[in-house]
Write an enzyme that holds these catalytic residues in place. Structure first.
Site, short mmCIF file in Angstrom:
data_model
loop_
_atom_site.label_atom_id
_atom_site.label_comp_id
_atom_site.label_asym_id
_atom_site.label_seq_id
_atom_site.Cartn_x
_atom_site.Cartn_y
_atom_site.Cartn_z
N VAL A 1 -7.73 -9.92 13.24
CA VAL A 1 -9.07 -9.35 13.23
C VAL A 1 -9.88 -9.98 14.38
O VAL A 1 -10.09 -11.19 14.39
CB VAL A 1 -9.79 -9.65 11.89
CG1 VAL A 1 -11.15 -8.97 11.85
CG2 VAL A 1 -8.93 -9.22 10.71
N THR A 2 -10.20 -9.19 15.40
CA THR A 2 -10.04 -7.75 15.46
C THR A 2 -8.86 -7.36 16.36
O THR A 2 -8.28 -8.20 17.04
CB THR A 2 -11.31 -7.08 16.05
OG1 THR A 2 -11.46 -7.50 17.41
CG2 THR A 2 -12.53 -7.43 15.25
N THR B 1 -9.15 -8.06 20.14
CA THR B 1 -9.26 -9.47 20.54
C THR B 1 -8.12 -10.30 19.94
O THR B 1 -7.21 -10.74 20.63
CB THR B 1 -10.61 -10.05 20.10
OG1 THR B 1 -11.67 -9.28 20.68
CG2 THR B 1 -10.76 -11.49 20.55
N CYS B 2 -8.17 -10.49 18.64
CA CYS B 2 -7.25 -11.43 17.98
C CYS B 2 -5.83 -10.91 17.86
O CYS B 2 -4.90 -11.69 17.64
CB CYS B 2 -7.78 -11.78 16.59
SG CYS B 2 -9.43 -12.52 16.66
N THR B 3 -5.66 -9.58 18.00
CA THR B 3 -4.30 -9.03 18.08
C THR B 3 -3.88 -8.84 19.53
O THR B 3 -2.78 -9.25 19.92
CB THR B 3 -4.22 -7.68 17.34
OG1 THR B 3 -4.60 -7.85 15.97
CG2 THR B 3 -2.80 -7.12 17.38
#
Length: 274
Positions: A161-162, A165-167
């Site tokens: 998440v999100t 960004t984080c993926t």
């Protein structure tokens, strides 16, 4: 589900074969081998073709990044957070059912981002959570990277998440380092559809292979005769009602006549005779 312990709901086709055509037909199905593609990966690569180098329980690791209460509340690319949370938990249960190593991490949990989902903590009570206090790209955190490398796996299932960004950030970094990366799109979540679309395009163009939770679950199982069928079937039943209802319908009627308390079937037959 009482039937799962008895035979496994996902083996319904073989049970039906016993009812319809006898044990010989069922035995033929049970003995049918799984056949790999005719072309070797090396030959396909040499000829410029796609190589189906799929994730398996033996080569995969699952990275769950920043599934925190504060961050999840801002997800906007789902019709409901209940649907989103359902997918995240199904993905986590898949990893547990197939003994796939899991790496959990949070970002600034002590502030506005909030703590990791309590259901994830309950599923992995002994799992160390990698706490990040500023580094946005989890792959750039040395503790996170060490946890990933310690698994020895090179096929990475990732949801964060999100999505943009984080993926996406760790996905791009891991592709650079030679990992095979499978972003699990419907267990990530984005601030908007624009972010989701851009992230999926960017990761795909870089070489990642986006997947969805339940197709990934089927890919991990790949043959309902494997001994993980009961566990996989339970996840489908509990988290994908569209398929769970099909399974329940079979088990509610198999081996017995469906009652007709209002005599509708007989009425219909009488009208046809007239």
């Amino acid at each position: 589900m009482k039937h799962v312990k008895v035979i496994g709901q996902v083996l319904a086709t073989f049970i039906l074969a016993l009812y319809i055509g006898g044990s010989a037909i069922a035995q033929d199905h049970l003995n049918t081998p799984v056949v790999a593609p005719k072309t070797s990966p090396e030959q396909a690569q040499a000829e410029g073709r796609y190589v189906y180098n799929r994730p398996t329980p033996e080569n995969s690791v699952l990275l769950l990044i920043d599934h925190q209460t504060g961050l999840i509340s801002g997800i906007q690319d789902y019709t409901s957070l209940a649907e989103y949370k359902n997918n995240v938990l199904a993905l986590a249960k898949m990893a547990k059912a197939f003994d796939i190593p899991v790496v959990l991490t949070t970002s600034n949990a002590q502030w506005q981002n909030g703590e990791l989902l309590k259901e994830l903590k309950a599923l992995f009570p002994d799992q160390k959570i990698i706490r990040r206090y500023g580094i946005i790209n989890a792959y750039e955190d040395p503790n996170f990277r060490a946890a990933l490398e310690a698994t020895g796996r090179d096929h990475v299932l990732i949801a964060g998440v999100t999505l943009g960004t984080c993926t996406a950030f760790p996905t791009l970094s891991m592709l650079q380092d030679g990992y095979k990366v499978f972003p699990v799109i419907d267990a990530a979540g984005a601030w908007s559809r624009y972010e989701a679309d851009a992230a999926i395009a960017r990761m795909t163009q870089a070489g990642a292979e986006p997947v969805a939770v339940f197709s990934l679950l089927a890919e991990m199982q790949y043959d309902w005769r494997r001994d993980t069928a009961n566990a996989a079937g339970t996840i489908f039943n509990e988290h994908l009602p569209e398929y769970g209802l099909v399974m329940d319908n079979f088990w509610n009627t198999v081996g017995q006549a469906v009652s007709d308390p209002f005599g509708l079937a007989n009425d219909g037959a009488a009208q046809d005779d007239e």
